[in-house]
Every structure is written in C-alpha cells, then in structure tokens.
Design an enzyme around this catalytic site. Structure first.
Site, PDB file in Angstrom:
ATOM      1  N   CYS A   8       0.817  -1.374  -0.100  1.00 12.25           N
ATOM      2  CA  CYS A   8      -0.042   0.041  -0.030  1.00 12.25           C
ATOM      3  C   CYS A   8       0.803   1.180  -0.115  1.00 12.25           C
ATOM      4  CB  CYS A   8      -0.805   0.059   1.119  1.00 12.25           C
ATOM      5  SG  CYS A   8      -0.166   0.003   2.973  1.00 12.25           S
ATOM      6  N   CYS A  13      -1.533   0.931   7.246  1.00 10.10           N
ATOM      7  CA  CYS A  13      -3.076   0.796   7.196  1.00 10.10           C
ATOM      8  C   CYS A  13      -3.510  -0.571   6.440  1.00 10.10           C
ATOM      9  CB  CYS A  13      -3.885   1.985   7.051  1.00 10.10           C
ATOM     10  SG  CYS A  13      -3.535   3.453   7.977  1.00 10.10           S
ATOM     11  N   ARG A  14      -3.464  -0.406   5.261  1.00  7.47           N
ATOM     12  CA  ARG A  14      -4.239  -1.354   4.533  1.00  7.47           C
ATOM     13  C   ARG A  14      -3.513  -2.492   4.293  1.00  7.47           C
ATOM     14  NH1 ARG A  14      -5.331   2.330  -0.358  1.00  7.47           N
ATOM     15  NH2 ARG A  14      -3.365   3.394   0.575  1.00  7.47           N
ATOM     16  N   SER A  15      -2.134  -2.448   4.004  1.00  6.59           N
ATOM     17  CA  SER A  15      -1.317  -3.675   3.583  1.00  6.59           C
ATOM     18  C   SER A  15      -0.905  -4.430   5.130  1.00  6.59           C
ATOM     19  CB  SER A  15      -0.090  -3.440   2.872  1.00  6.59           C
ATOM     20  OG  SER A  15       0.868  -2.520   3.452  1.00  6.59           O
ATOM     21  N   ASP A 124      -8.285   4.062   0.689  1.00  8.59           N
ATOM     22  CA  ASP A 124      -7.270   4.669   1.765  1.00  8.59           C
ATOM     23  C   ASP A 124      -7.934   5.185   3.213  1.00  8.59           C
ATOM     24  OD1 ASP A 124      -5.303   5.751   3.207  1.00  8.59           O
ATOM     25  OD2 ASP A 124      -4.326   6.869   1.835  1.00  8.59           O
TER      26      ASP A 124
HETATM   27  P1  4NP Z   1      -1.657   2.809   3.881  1.00 12.17           P
HETATM   28  O1  4NP Z   1      -2.421   4.434   4.305  1.00 12.17           O
HETATM   29  O2  4NP Z   1      -1.233   3.063   2.761  1.00 12.17           O
HETATM   30  O3  4NP Z   1      -3.062   2.101   3.801  1.00 12.17           O
HETATM   31  O4  4NP Z   1      -0.837   2.550   4.855  1.00 12.17           O
HETATM   32  C1  4NP Z   1      -1.710   5.610   4.316  1.00 12.17           C
HETATM   33  C2  4NP Z   1      -0.744   5.728   5.600  1.00 12.17           C
HETATM   34  C3  4NP Z   1      -0.023   6.935   5.579  1.00 12.17           C
HETATM   35  C4  4NP Z   1       0.110   7.878   4.434  1.00 12.17           C
HETATM   36  C5  4NP Z   1      -0.845   7.522   3.259  1.00 12.17           C
HETATM   37  C6  4NP Z   1      -1.515   6.420   3.429  1.00 12.17           C
HETATM   38  N1  4NP Z   1       0.804   8.928   4.521  1.00 12.17           N
HETATM   39  O5  4NP Z   1       0.751   9.522   3.467  1.00 12.17           O
HETATM   40  O6  4NP Z   1       1.383   9.108   5.535  1.00 12.17           O
END
Ligand code: 4NP
Length: 158
Positions: A8, A13-15, A124
């Site tokens: 991700c 979060c997601r992965s 997201d």
């Molecule tokens: P993830 O969510 O890709 O599901 O881990 C995010 C976590 C942090 C950020 C973006 C998406 N960020 O830009 O910090």
C-alpha cells in the site's frame, strides 16, 4: 510454500491489515506461507501500524502490533510469488519497477481475488473516520478468505 506480499502507500493501514488477516486465516487453516507487507512512502518506515488499524484488527482477533513499516524493493520480485496491491497508484508503482514479464505476472489488485479483472481499489482509510477502518477490514477479510480457499485447494497434503 507460497510467499505473498501486500503493498500500500504507507504500510501502516491497509497492507499490514491484509498481512495480519491472511496470516491469521492461513494459520487457522494450517496452510504454510510466508506473508509480508510494504509501502511506497518513507514517512512511516519502522513504525507500527496506525492505532486505528491495530484497534480494528484487535476487535476481530487479529494482532498486528508487532509489524513494522518498510518500503517496497525491486528484490521483492525475487522473494515473492504473489504481490497484491491496494489501488491503482500502487499498481503503477510496482509495475514500473518490474524487470520482466515474470515480475509483472506476480502483481494484481487485492480485490481482484473477489472480482477478477475489475481492478477495484481498497479505499485509503488514513484521512477518514474510524468506520472507514472497519469497512477496509471487512473488504480485506473477504478477499483474504477467498485467497485462503484458493490456497487450500492448491496446497497438497492439507
Ligand atoms: P496505507 O495508508 O497506505 O493504507 O498505509 C496511508 C498511511 C499513511 C499515508 C498515506 C496512506 N501517508 O501519506 O502518510
């Protein structure tokens, strides 16, 4: 044994949720596999998953608190058999680094496990409310359930 990688953006979060859910399901099914996750943004490298992701996982009996964020590496193509991305941005990022057709053939959208070829993204949840994490958990839980069923039928002797 199959090696599966989830990708991700921030790997908080997601992965990591997908990693924790699939590991939990495969453990319960007795299916041996190596599972990992990673991201493309360096902001959170070394960090545990977001507290909201940890909380939703915990509510469903999945512990992801020991995971730590890392970046995707081109060497991941050598180590992993399947590489599941959460959305179109990750798909493009991973495909850009693919060196050959063998690398490219390992990559797919996570939700294509449920709806092949539709290329639907997992939202997201980072900027959203707690409820978004529950929705993401449910989507990933269903996709991981289907992946577990597929691996059960393709794993001899279990
Ligand atoms: P993830 O969510 O890709 O599901 O881990 C995010 C976590 C942090 C950020 C973006 C998406 N960020 O830009 O910090």
């Amino acid at each position: 044994m199959i090696n599966i990688l989830f990708v991700c953006t921030g790997n908080i979060c997601r992965s990591p949720l997908a990693e924790g859910i699939l590991r939990h399901q495969l453990d319960e099914a007795g299916i041996p596999a190596f599972i990992d996750s990673c991201g493309f943004e360096a902001f959170h490298v070394g960090d545990p998953p977001d507290y909201r992701a940890r909380a939703v996982a915990e509510r469903h009996g999945v512990n992801i608190s020991g995971l730590r964020a890392r970046l995707f590496s081109v060497m991941d193509f050598d180590w992993f058999d399947r590489i599941f991305v959460m959305d179109e941005g990750h798909y493009r990022n991973v495909m850009k680094l693919a060196r050959n057709e063998a690398d490219r053939s390992k990559v797919d959208y996570m939700l294509n496990v449920l709806t092949p070829g539709k290329n639907m993204g997992v939202m997201d949840p980072w900027y959203h409310h707690e409820a978004a994490f529950e929705k993401v958990f449910q989507q990933l839980d269903m996709a991981c359930g289907e992946l577990t069923r597929q691996l059960r039928t393709s794993t001899p002797g279990i």
